[in-house]
Design an enzyme around this catalytic site. Sequence first.
Site, PDB file in Angstrom:
ATOM      1  CE  LYS A  33     -13.020  21.060 -26.612  1.00 46.57           C
ATOM      2  NZ  LYS A  33     -14.086  21.926 -27.150  1.00 46.57           N
ATOM      3  NE  ARG A 128     -21.302  22.521 -29.068  1.00 45.25           N
ATOM      4  CZ  ARG A 128     -19.990  22.411 -29.245  1.00 45.25           C
ATOM      5  NH1 ARG A 128     -19.482  21.358 -29.869  1.00 45.25           N
ATOM      6  NH2 ARG A 128     -19.177  23.354 -28.817  1.00 45.25           N
ATOM      7  CE1 TYR A 242      -9.061 -12.151 -35.815  1.00 45.62           C
ATOM      8  CE2 TYR A 242      -8.240  -9.937 -35.382  1.00 45.62           C
ATOM      9  CZ  TYR A 242      -8.511 -11.234 -34.950  1.00 45.62           C
ATOM     10  OH  TYR A 242      -8.232 -11.578 -33.655  1.00 45.62           O
TER      11      TYR A 242
HETATM   12  C1  LIG Z   1     -13.521  22.918 -28.027  1.00 46.21           C
HETATM   13  C2  LIG Z   1     -13.930  24.337 -27.895  1.00 46.21           C
HETATM   14  C3  LIG Z   1     -13.019  25.375 -28.207  1.00 46.21           C
HETATM   15  C4  LIG Z   1     -11.700  25.115 -28.893  1.00 46.21           C
HETATM   16  O1  LIG Z   1     -11.966  24.827 -30.247  1.00 46.21           O
HETATM   17  P1  LIG Z   1     -10.808  24.476 -31.303  1.00 46.21           P
HETATM   18  O2  LIG Z   1     -11.535  24.326 -32.580  1.00 46.21           O
HETATM   19  O3  LIG Z   1     -10.193  23.205 -30.848  1.00 46.21           O
HETATM   20  O4  LIG Z   1      -9.845  25.613 -31.292  1.00 46.21           O
HETATM   21  C5  LIG Z   1     -13.404  26.669 -27.926  1.00 46.21           C
HETATM   22  N1  LIG Z   1     -14.634  26.948 -27.403  1.00 46.21           N
HETATM   23  C6  LIG Z   1     -15.536  25.978 -27.130  1.00 46.21           C
HETATM   24  C7  LIG Z   1     -16.857  26.354 -26.575  1.00 46.21           C
HETATM   25  C8  LIG Z   1     -15.221  24.642 -27.384  1.00 46.21           C
HETATM   26  O5  LIG Z   1     -16.134  23.693 -27.103  1.00 46.21           O
END
Ligand SMILES: *Cc1c(COP(=O)(O)O)cnc(C)c1O
Length: 345
Positions: A33, A128, A242
């Site tokens: 992702k 979530r 800055y």
């Molecule tokens: C992002 C995600 C993962 C991968 O998690 P990592 O901690 O990056 O290995 C797996 N399952 C879900 C549902 C996620 O949102």
Amino acid sequence: MGTGILTIDLDAAAANWRALARLSRGETGAVVKAGGYGCGAAEVATRLAREGARRFFVATAEEGAELRRALGEGPEIGIFSGHMAGDTAQIRDHALTPMLNSPEQAARHRAALPGQPYGVQIDTGMHRLGMQPPDWAALRDDLEAGPLVLVMSHLACADDPMHPKNASQLKCFTEMSAGITAPRSLAATGGILLGPDYHFDLTRPGVGIYGGLPFADAQPVLRLSLPVIQTREIGPGDTVGYSATFTAAETTRIATISAGYADGLIRHMSNTAHLFADAVPCRLAGRVSMDLLTVDITHLTEVPDHLDILGPQQTVDRLAEAAGTIGYEILTSLGHRYERRYLGQ
Ligand SMILES: *Cc1c(COP(=O)(O)O)cnc(C)c1O
């Protein structure tokens, strides 16, 4: 050249995935992702498919459609956000597999695309995403009639092996998925490291593939080299950048580097983070600007033509520490101006 060079070592990513696959009891998928955590979803997934990965996951149907174009037919592409209104055409045309999160999504998917495979995400305590226990209990028999290809949930505290939430989510997942014939999946990177009780039929590592914690044995995947544009000598009492937040105590040589917060090097790194001339650390002097960094290189014997901010000397998690964040955020903030070079493509 005025832009930084981001080198992405796909051999290292592949080695990390294989190492996580060796630790996993069952099959090992790959989470790509957010553009493969900023490293390039198409490039990473194509390489991992060559290593034998057959199940990939992204956040949205749009990401899934793009990944399908890169991977071609065959590998399964799971969508964590499920089947949202407006996703139907993409799910159908690109053979995506939504992880259904609610009764509404389940109804939408089965009405719009009857017979098209889906997974179900259940909520075991992260609160979530995923079906709540009563909804799952009510729909379970119906959903099992399929084609149900995965039942999954996600751990909230897997990066902390001592956290009691791990065991309580494991118990909940085991109970909620008892007797299911479809493959089951609970563990991401952290869950793999918690041990085989957490693995079930499929693991879903993400960050460990890209060299991030909690996979401490990971090989570094990224090198980010930033060009030095010019240098100057300043005297005691002179300030840099800055708001004049750095004041030289003595004669100081400042190198100005081409990269800034517009490239994901967040302002919180100001006066704290280090860049490296080979192995020698050089500290940021003054605020991070949009396109520029200023670095104290007084202790170097030669002016380098570039400095590295990511590499074997400094992992994404080390840099994250200086920025008050986590490796995940450093990875997914990597800028779009860098020239990207892939090793082992
Ligand atoms: C992002 C995600 C993962 C991968 O998690 P990592 O901690 O990056 O290995 C797996 N399952 C879900 C549902 C996620 O949102």
